[in-house]
Design an enzyme around this catalytic site. Sequence first.
Site, short mmCIF file in Angstrom:
data_model
loop_
_atom_site.label_atom_id
_atom_site.label_comp_id
_atom_site.label_asym_id
_atom_site.label_seq_id
_atom_site.Cartn_x
_atom_site.Cartn_y
_atom_site.Cartn_z
N ASP A 1 1.36 -1.37 -11.17
CA ASP A 1 0.22 -2.05 -10.55
C ASP A 1 -0.97 -1.13 -10.35
O ASP A 1 -2.10 -1.46 -10.74
CB ASP A 1 0.63 -2.64 -9.19
CG ASP A 1 1.49 -3.89 -9.34
OD1 ASP A 1 2.05 -4.09 -10.43
OD2 ASP A 1 1.60 -4.64 -8.36
N ARG B 1 -0.13 2.01 7.53
CA ARG B 1 -1.36 1.67 6.82
C ARG B 1 -2.62 2.28 7.43
O ARG B 1 -3.49 2.76 6.69
CB ARG B 1 -1.51 0.15 6.72
CG ARG B 1 -0.42 -0.54 5.88
CD ARG B 1 -0.05 0.23 4.66
NE ARG B 1 0.85 -0.48 3.78
CZ ARG B 1 1.82 0.08 3.07
NH1 ARG B 1 2.02 1.38 3.17
NH2 ARG B 1 2.57 -0.64 2.27
N ASP C 1 -1.21 -6.21 4.46
CA ASP C 1 -1.72 -4.87 4.19
C ASP C 1 -3.22 -4.85 3.90
O ASP C 1 -3.92 -3.91 4.28
CB ASP C 1 -0.95 -4.22 3.04
CG ASP C 1 0.39 -3.66 3.49
OD1 ASP C 1 0.59 -3.54 4.72
OD2 ASP C 1 1.21 -3.34 2.62
N SER D 1 10.89 -6.43 -3.85
CA SER D 1 10.00 -5.27 -3.74
C SER D 1 10.37 -4.47 -2.50
O SER D 1 10.95 -5.01 -1.55
CB SER D 1 8.54 -5.71 -3.66
OG SER D 1 8.30 -6.42 -2.46
#
Length: 418
Positions: free
Chosen positions: A16, A96, A125, A181
């Site tokens: 990605d 984050r 996110d 994931s």
Amino acid sequence: MSKQKKIVLAYSGGLDTSVLLSWIKDKHHAEMIAFCADIGQEDELKGLKQKAMKTGASKLYVDDLQAEFARDFIFPMMQAGAIYEGQYYLGTSIARPLIAKRMVEIARQEGATAIAHGATGKGNDQVRFELTCAALAPDLEIIAPWRNEAFRRDFPGRAEMIAYCADNKIPVEASAKKPYSSDRNLLHISYEAGILEDPWMDAFAPANKAMFKLSVSPEDAPDKPEYVELEFRQGDCVAVNGKKLDPLGVMRTLNKLGGRHGVGRVDMVENRFVGMKSRGVYETPGGTILHFAHRQIESLTMDREVMHLRDSLVPRYATLVYNGFWYAPERLALQALITESQRNVTGTVRVKLYKGNTYVAGRKSPRSLYNPHIATMEADPTKAYNQDDATGFIRLNGLRLRVNSKVNGVANLSKTVR
């Protein structure tokens, strides 16, 4: 001639972000600066710089942020006792703002005018990255390709990404997609999507054993319990089993201990900030032990009203972290209250780890508010509590109940509303 635009991209080297790096560079005619944060995910970083350069980056930062993560993010959150919706220890959420903070610092250092991320338009996110940027660098442009219709049109699936990499000679390993994931850091591993999108699917079934990385299944944990002692000073764990440790050392040690006994596995359906429900599976072995032990030492040392006030704010604090408001003024204000509440949270807790569970096996503190002479059912040698006083105490607390019954009738209190 105009100066070329510089963009800092959150980069992992996977399919990605490799596509993102090349696509953004082409569409924005920009110089790409890649950034990879080492926050304990233990991913293989070997060859990452060469891969980034071949993909089109002019520079790659790989920064070890683990010590900062433990000290300035995990530990303050643990002092708050924060858990989102009663189950989630906020492992991804709390990472984050640190990643975004470092991206802003790199952007300033490099003279970049934008930062870019690969978070999807359906998740949390994107909000966490961008609210951090809004607080720390409101002038920076945000580039989020997954919210760009042209990008989604170009890459409706993984096959198109693999083909794009082949056409553009981007070095990626195009392996078969995992049926879920995952995201790993020092505090936890999260698993979502794919086969986990069915909430009836049993993630802890023996057939799914290979999915978990930080912990054994409780069934496979040792048949003998293990005891661990955590020493706290003003709300922070400073030693494990008598060994002085910094926050990073505490997390690493507790992760190993908890993982060995299958501690910290959670499967939950949570409410995302963007409005939908999602199913997530988490491993948080060290964080689970730390949170549990911290509560135990608080029970011994924290004033009742201070504890109840702090507890009333835990859901708000956890939601602020989950939603990405780490740098918001209200979170900072809450943190100041929490820091004050931890002034006397000092002492030692002994925890028993057994088959996925944590049990308290003892607690002690030089600041203990527990007095066995006062609490005893026997005669109180201190004379601190006179049982006769309870008569007036109960009568005063019952005054409004007696008045209500006289005015509205006792029968109305026992009726069940359907």
